[in-house]
Enzyme design. Structure first.
Site, mmCIF file in Angstrom:
data_model
loop_
_atom_site.group_PDB
_atom_site.id
_atom_site.type_symbol
_atom_site.label_atom_id
_atom_site.label_comp_id
_atom_site.label_asym_id
_atom_site.label_seq_id
_atom_site.Cartn_x
_atom_site.Cartn_y
_atom_site.Cartn_z
ATOM 1 N N ARG A 55 -32.239 -16.552 13.828
ATOM 2 C CA ARG A 55 -32.839 -16.905 12.076
ATOM 3 C C ARG A 55 -33.243 -15.552 11.468
ATOM 4 O O ARG A 55 -32.493 -15.372 10.513
ATOM 5 C CB ARG A 55 -33.964 -17.770 12.233
ATOM 6 C CG ARG A 55 -33.432 -19.497 12.599
ATOM 7 C CD ARG A 55 -34.799 -20.256 13.119
ATOM 8 N NE ARG A 55 -36.181 -19.498 12.815
ATOM 9 C CZ ARG A 55 -36.951 -19.970 12.176
ATOM 10 N NH1 ARG A 55 -36.849 -21.241 11.514
ATOM 11 N NH2 ARG A 55 -38.274 -19.505 11.748
ATOM 12 N N THR A 56 -34.062 -14.669 12.102
ATOM 13 C CA THR A 56 -34.622 -13.597 11.476
ATOM 14 C C THR A 56 -33.128 -12.608 11.406
ATOM 15 O O THR A 56 -33.217 -11.988 10.179
ATOM 16 C CB THR A 56 -35.646 -12.755 12.169
ATOM 17 O OG1 THR A 56 -36.663 -13.910 12.286
ATOM 18 C CG2 THR A 56 -36.067 -11.850 11.522
ATOM 19 N N LYS A 83 -29.304 -1.878 29.138
ATOM 20 C CA LYS A 83 -29.033 -0.990 30.456
ATOM 21 C C LYS A 83 -30.232 -0.150 30.447
ATOM 22 O O LYS A 83 -30.215 0.941 31.221
ATOM 23 C CB LYS A 83 -27.637 -0.413 30.405
ATOM 24 C CG LYS A 83 -26.767 -1.286 30.448
ATOM 25 C CD LYS A 83 -25.177 -0.499 30.269
ATOM 26 C CE LYS A 83 -24.048 -1.229 29.785
ATOM 27 N NZ LYS A 83 -23.474 -1.062 28.689
ATOM 28 N N ARG A 105 -36.618 -5.824 15.406
ATOM 29 C CA ARG A 105 -37.153 -6.916 16.379
ATOM 30 C C ARG A 105 -37.543 -6.428 17.600
ATOM 31 O O ARG A 105 -36.688 -6.120 18.349
ATOM 32 C CB ARG A 105 -36.485 -8.050 16.111
ATOM 33 C CG ARG A 105 -37.038 -9.313 17.068
ATOM 34 C CD ARG A 105 -38.027 -9.832 16.283
ATOM 35 N NE ARG A 105 -38.650 -11.430 16.546
ATOM 36 C CZ ARG A 105 -38.578 -12.072 15.776
ATOM 37 N NH1 ARG A 105 -38.247 -11.991 14.304
ATOM 38 N NH2 ARG A 105 -38.651 -13.443 15.919
ATOM 39 N N HIS A 133 -45.316 -9.314 11.262
ATOM 40 C CA HIS A 133 -43.966 -9.919 10.827
ATOM 41 C C HIS A 133 -44.047 -9.865 9.397
ATOM 42 O O HIS A 133 -44.091 -10.920 8.541
ATOM 43 C CB HIS A 133 -43.839 -11.187 11.415
ATOM 44 C CG HIS A 133 -42.338 -11.631 11.488
ATOM 45 N ND1 HIS A 133 -41.317 -10.881 10.412
ATOM 46 C CD2 HIS A 133 -41.748 -12.643 11.890
ATOM 47 C CE1 HIS A 133 -40.275 -11.638 10.681
ATOM 48 N NE2 HIS A 133 -40.505 -12.612 11.283
#
Ligand SMILES: [Zn+2]
Lengths: 306, 420, 186
Positions: A55-56, A83, A105, A133
């Protein structure tokens, strides 16, 4: 204008208001047939997502694309990130690619602050651990302002797992900067220590939702993860929901004009009853739409000038 | 080799000539090499009861040799090497290896600390007796990095080491209260959204351990005391006559949790940096003797373990080369205090007989260091002798320069530089 | 471009009633050239083009009783010099209820200079709809065009040096009506 948006504390009242005003213009423009605007043509925005949050990510992607920026999605899955490449090495790669902004994020609090040391471009925090946020807070503030006409003097109750909530931290900082009165509500186990001193002196704390509701213009329900009860934050989902869930009888205690917000994703039946989530007082759907406008405003204001 | 330290001030006393010959403080001898020590203060060589040398296992962060060099440059003549190496120093073989590496480096006495439990796992007691009777002659045992959390195991360990006059050095951290902890729990952790490490997690273990030590009549040493509450627990225990000693680190005497604000993991350490009032209480406790010694908890880390997200970074800071300047900056030139808390008391706790001696007496082993207190220096990480660079003091101006260090009469540092 | 210093000498070119007469003249010209301003929309370019557009509409109504719809067209996001300055705040874009498709759009601005703002306005307009034609009305044309653009209605031509600047003040925004020439040699 500021260079980065790492925390809602990066925003003073004038800058925050400019973002909200700009978002309003962006929202007005988004109703038209040709949605694309040329302002960020030639600019590169990287979405660097270490946590799944479709969503973000989509919201930022839509915002950047509507401003004609080139968007590169760099997600943890299927890239060197998974990795074990370090954030610093990834940052140096993005730097070499000429990223003008990196939207990050990350599950670690403060990752955007670290990233800002290693890239020349702007860093936008799209959620870091249990820290902040800020664009969610901006869209929440935008939604409140468009529903209720103002933020100054607004009484906002933020209810639930404040301790682990990045949304709550950013909202407390932003809303109090903009003159709102914030009360944090939840079981004492989920309200962080020294929260008023830590975030904003005017912040109030209550453990009793029923006493807060009649005097609230906005009630914002935070997602409460049921795993928390394994860690003894509360005894059971049932008890949590009885004491702190927003159901219909509780919603009726709110003043006529009050709105109900939720940053999503919701635990229907836990912190919010389905009838409440779907009621006309709920802003949950407009919050999503407003997200794109607010993020357009942020990207434009960070990248649109010299 | 004989030395004449001309015009040296022993612990701040009037200038005098100090002769070193045959490894000891001596009467005047002819043909001694003259070192102009005017304005320099002689201290008994510093002793660190809490050093991480990382060898074996993490030679990319530090080795016994590089850590020894850093120690000598910091004015140390003896360091106690913590057991959390890889493999863990939980057998006679590993402690002897570390001890031998220290001898080969020859810059300070490296006294290994043995693990309390096998693999630091907190489950089964390691062969403490075998380590005690090994060539390394281990007397301090510690699972540092981890707390010996099991109260029954802690009690047994405290009792068991009485047979060879050992001491358990406890890293006091109740693990259930610090799950996922990243920094001191308080205002700053709330603001930064980092999981808190509450003061009570340290205080509860210290309280328990002093009661256990009292109950079984054993010696207890508490590592890196970091809170005002811990100081109060120790003060009461000492007043009752419990045989407990305690250390504080230079960083806990100087820095506070506000340093975490920029999320730079160079300030991440365990136990974490605390608040201003904790710092004040620790300073007072060191002055009062409630805390016996300053110990560095020198914890080198490779670049990749610090140039990362705060919560992924390993905790720990360099300390050996900056300890004395920090203590000088906090307390000023209180030379008797400094000598006691950084040399005499730690030597006594660690059972290192040749260290912390009286420099005014002929025959005292010549373990000493010369400090120029008039010099102010800016800490430059690139100049440090450690392999690692994780000093929290980069760019700070600190008083005092270590000009020379002698280990049993041999210079390990001259003119501010390591001789080897 | 170089801005004259704040204390540079200035000269008033139009004030009060002069400015009103100029607006009246433009209104008359529009009525004349568009055969009564039917099928026409006035779009002001923020900031000062917007009140000018409203004034023109009011004068046209006064002269002929015709209601010309007025809107605003913000060009900020279309400017080609965004990166040369600190980020600019956005103005408002508001089209009249009837939109602009198939209509004659008259863009209204205070000063015509390089022509770049007009080009940005044309780009912005293109994303909003398809007018039948586009015209340009300006209060002042100060010359120095960098693009092949000219105005259809000009209130006053003011020859300027590049080192000078033209400052338009309007009562709605600035509290007074005035056009000033700032800087250069007087
Ligand atoms: Zn430790």
């Amino acid at each position: 204008m500021i260079k980065h948006l790492r925390s809602a504390a990066d925003l003073d009242a004038a800058t925050a208001t400019l973002i909200l005003d700009t978002a309003a213009e962006m929202a007005a423009l988004s109703g038209r047939e040709v949605k694309k605007l040329p302002a960020l043509r030639g600019r590169t925005v990287v979405n660097l997502f270490y946590e799944d949050s479709t969503r973000t990510r989509i919201s930022f992607e839509a915002a950047a694309k509507r401003l004609s920026a080139d968007v590169i999605n760099f997600s943890a899955k299927g890239s060197s990130v998974s990795k074990g490449e370090s954030l610093k090495d990834t940052a140096l790669t993005l730097q070499a690619m000429g990223a003008d902004a990196v939207v990050i994020r990350h599950s670690a609090s403060g990752a955007p602050h670290r990233l800002a040391n290693w890239v020349d471009g702007s860093v936008v925090n799209a959620g870091d651990g249990t820290h902040e946020h800020p664009t969610q807070a901006l869209l929440d503030a935008y939604t409140m302002r468009s529903r209720l006409g103002r933020l100054d003097g607004l009484k906002v109750a933020i209810v639930g797992d404040v301790l682990h909530s990045r949304v709550a931290r950013s909202n407390v900082l932003l809303l109090t900067t903009l003159g709102a009165d914030v009360t944090l509500v939840g079981p004492p186990t989920l309200i962080p220590l020294d929260v008023a001193a830590a975030l904003s002196k005017s912040t109030k704390v209550s453990y009793d939702l029923d006493s807060v509701l009649p005097d609230s213009d906005v009630v914002m329900m935070l997602r409460v993860q049921t795993e928390r009860m394994q860690d003894s934050y509360f005894p059971s989902a049932r008890e949590y929901s009885r004491r702190y869930g927003l159901d219909m009888p509780r919603m009726r205690k709110l003043p006529e004009h009050a709105v109900v917000m939720h940053p999503g994703p919701m635990n229907r039946g836990m912190e919010i009853a389905p009838e409440v989530a779907d009621s006309p007082r709920s802003t949950i759907v407009e919050q999503v739409a407003n997200g794109v406008s607010v993020r357009m405003a942020v990207l434009y204001l960070l990248l649109g000038g010299k | 080799m004989a030395y004449l330290l001309k015009g040296v001030s022993i612990l701040g006393a009037a200038p005098t000539d100090l002769y070193i010959n045959d490894g000891v403080i001596s009467a005047p001898v002819p043909d001694a090499e003259v070192i102009d020590a005017a304005g320099l203060v002689a201290l008994p060589g510093l002793v660190d009861v809490h050093t991480h040398l990382r060898e074996p296992g993490r030679e990319d962060a530090e080795t016994v040799e590089t850590g020894s060099r850093a120690a000598a440059l910091g004015g140390y003549t003896a360091v106690c090497a913590m057991a959390n190496t890889s493999p863990v120093a939980d057998t006679a073989g590993v402690v002897e290896q570390v001890w031998r590496l220290g001898r080969e480096a020859g810059l300070v006495d490296v006294q290994p600390i043995g693990a309390v439990t096998v693999g630091l796992a907190g489950k089964q007691m390691a062969e403490l007796g075998a380590m005690a009777s090994s060539a390394a002659d281990v007397r301090i045992f510690s699972d540092d990095g981890f707390c010996v959390a099991d109260p029954k195991l802690m009690r047994r360990a405290l009792e068991y080491v009485k047979a060879f006059d050992g001491v358990i050095a406890q890293h006091a951290e109740e693990p259930r209260l610090t799950e996922g902890a990243q920094m001191h729990e308080g205002e700053v952790s709330t603001r930064l959204g980092l999981t808190g490490w509450p003061a009570v997690a340290e205080e509860a273990i210290i309280a328990r351990d002093v009661l256990l030590a009292e109950h079984v009549g054993s010696r207890l040493h508490v590592c890196h005391v970091s809170t005002a509450g811990s100081v109060e627990v120790l003060r009461q225990a000492k007043a009752r006559g419990v045989r407990v000693t305690a250390e504080v680190t230079p960083h806990h005497l100087l820095l506070t949790d506000e340093r975490a604000e920029g999320y730079d993991p160079v300030f991440k350490v365990n136990p974490p940096l605390r608040t201003r009032s904790d710092v004040e209480a620790l300073r007072q406790a060191l002055l009062d003797g409630v805390i016996d010694v300053v110990a560095t908890d020198h914890a080198p880390h490779a670049v990749q373990d610090k140039e990362c997200e705060w919560s992924y970074a390993r905790p720990g800071m360099l300390g050996l080369e900056t300890a004395l300047p920090i203590v000088l900056s906090v307390f000023g030139p209180k030379w008797d205090l400094i000598a006691d808390r950084m040399s005499i008391a730690p030597a006594r706790i660690a059972g290192l007989d040749g260290h912390g001696g009286d420099l005014t007496k002929a025959g005292t082993p010549a373990n000493l260091t010369l400090v120029d207190p008039s010099v102010q220096r800016v800490v430059d990480p690139a100049e440090l002798a450690s392999i690692s660079r994780n000093t929290p003091y980069a760019g700070m101006t600190l008083p005092g320069r270590i000009v020379a260090t002698f280990l049993r009469g041999e210079a390990t540092v001259l003119d501010g530089k390591a001789v080897k | 471009m170089a801005q004259p210093r704040a204390d540079a000498p200035s000269k008033i070119i139009l004030a009060g009633s002069d400015l009103h007469r100029v607006v009246d003249r433009i209104a008359h010209q529009i009525l004349e050239k568009t055969s009564g301003a039917t099928g026409t929309v006035l779009l002001g370019i923020p900031t000062r083009g917007v009140p000018l557009a409203h004034r023109l509409a009011a004068r046209i109504h006064a002269f002929e009783g015709v209601d010309v719809p007025v809107g605003s067209l913000d060009i900020t996001l279309y400017r080609d010099d965004l990166r040369l300055q600190a980020t600019r705040a956005l103005g408002r874009t508001e089209l009249p209820a009837g939109g602009i498709d198939g209509l004659r759009v008259i863009l209204v601005d205070d000063v015509l200079f390089s022509g770049r703002s007009v080009r940005a306005a044309l780009d912005a307009l293109k994303d909003l709809g398809r007018p039948s034609s586009v015209q340009l009305a300006v209060l002042v044309d100060r010359g120095h065009r960098q693009l092949p653009i000219r105005a259809d209605y000009v209130g006053k031509n003011i020859p300027t040096a590049l080192s000078e600047s033209v400052k338009v003040a309007l009562t709605e925004i600035d509290g007074a009506d005035e056009v000033k020439l700032i800087g250069g040699l007087t």
